[in-house]
Motif scaffolding. Structure first.
Motif, short mmCIF file in Angstrom:
data_model
loop_
_atom_site.label_atom_id
_atom_site.label_comp_id
_atom_site.label_asym_id
_atom_site.label_seq_id
_atom_site.Cartn_x
_atom_site.Cartn_y
_atom_site.Cartn_z
N UNK A 1 0.88 -1.17 0.00
CA UNK A 1 0.00 0.00 0.00
C UNK A 1 0.91 1.22 0.00
N UNK A 2 1.15 1.77 -1.16
CA UNK A 2 2.07 2.90 -1.26
C UNK A 2 1.36 4.11 -1.84
N UNK A 3 1.68 5.27 -1.31
CA UNK A 3 1.15 6.51 -1.86
C UNK A 3 -0.26 6.84 -1.42
N UNK A 4 -0.76 6.14 -0.41
CA UNK A 4 -2.11 6.41 0.08
C UNK A 4 -2.15 6.14 1.57
N UNK A 5 -2.99 6.88 2.28
CA UNK A 5 -3.20 6.65 3.71
C UNK A 5 -4.68 6.81 4.00
N UNK A 6 -5.16 6.07 4.97
CA UNK A 6 -6.53 6.21 5.44
C UNK A 6 -6.48 7.12 6.65
N UNK A 7 -7.34 8.13 6.67
CA UNK A 7 -7.38 9.07 7.79
C UNK A 7 -8.58 8.75 8.66
N UNK A 8 -8.34 8.65 9.96
CA UNK A 8 -9.41 8.39 10.91
C UNK A 8 -9.41 9.51 11.95
N UNK A 9 -10.60 10.07 12.18
CA UNK A 9 -10.74 11.16 13.15
C UNK A 9 -11.42 10.62 14.40
N UNK B 1 -2.08 4.72 8.03
CA UNK B 1 -3.17 5.40 8.71
C UNK B 1 -2.68 6.74 9.25
N UNK B 2 -3.53 7.75 9.18
CA UNK B 2 -3.33 9.01 9.86
C UNK B 2 -4.43 9.07 10.91
N UNK B 3 -4.02 9.16 12.16
CA UNK B 3 -4.97 9.22 13.28
C UNK B 3 -4.92 10.63 13.84
N UNK B 4 -6.10 11.22 14.03
CA UNK B 4 -6.13 12.56 14.60
C UNK B 4 -7.36 12.72 15.49
N UNK B 5 -7.21 13.55 16.51
CA UNK B 5 -8.33 13.88 17.38
C UNK B 5 -9.11 15.00 16.73
#
Length: 137
Positions: A77-85, A129-133
């Motif tokens: 999985x390259x060049x993409x990330x899933x973002x979860x808030x 994954x990008x995890x953010x509050x």
């Protein structure tokens, strides 16, 4: 129009679905194995019959699609990330910790100008994954 991520796990789809169900509260909405495919097997299909041909699962409001694909090796999985808030810092920390288990932290959770907790991690399957509050209003 709808655009959805389609994740090819190259033989680890069922494991990934179980992991995301346990750690992210994912709900599997549909799953079909290669052996359940209608009609004859297509020439060149190399996946074992018990592997996942197609699955749909939901994480929060988002539906993602997944497969074992051709079972040719390690997923990439390259060049993409899933973002979860996350709702808050505590949930962001829990989600980040779960996704980090067996994975590789790219950016530890830190406060930023757009989130009180932000971090990046590649999970044990190689999904970024990008995890953010959620930023308080």
């Amino acid at each position: 129009m709808q655009v959805q991520p389609y994740l090819n796990f190259n033989g680890r789809c069922e494991e990934a679905l179980q992991f995301y169900s346990k750690h992210l509260g994912a709900k599997v909405e549909m799953m079909m194995r290669f052996k359940e495919m209608p009609g004859p097997r297509q020439p060149g299909m190399t996946a074992p019959p018990d592997k996942i041909l197609h699955a749909a699962f939901r994480v929060g409001d988002a539906q993602l699609l997944a497969s074992d694909s051709h079972c040719t090796g390690k997923p990439a999985f390259e060049g993409i990330a899933l973002a979860v808030t996350a709702r808050d810092d505590a949930e962001a920390k829990r989600l980040f910790g779960a996704l980090s288990d067996g994975g590789k932290v790219q950016q530890p959770l830190i406060p930023t100008f757009f989130s009180s907790s932000f971090g990046m991690v590649d999970d044990r399957f190689g999904v970024s994954w990008m995890v953010m509050a959620q930023k308080a209003a």
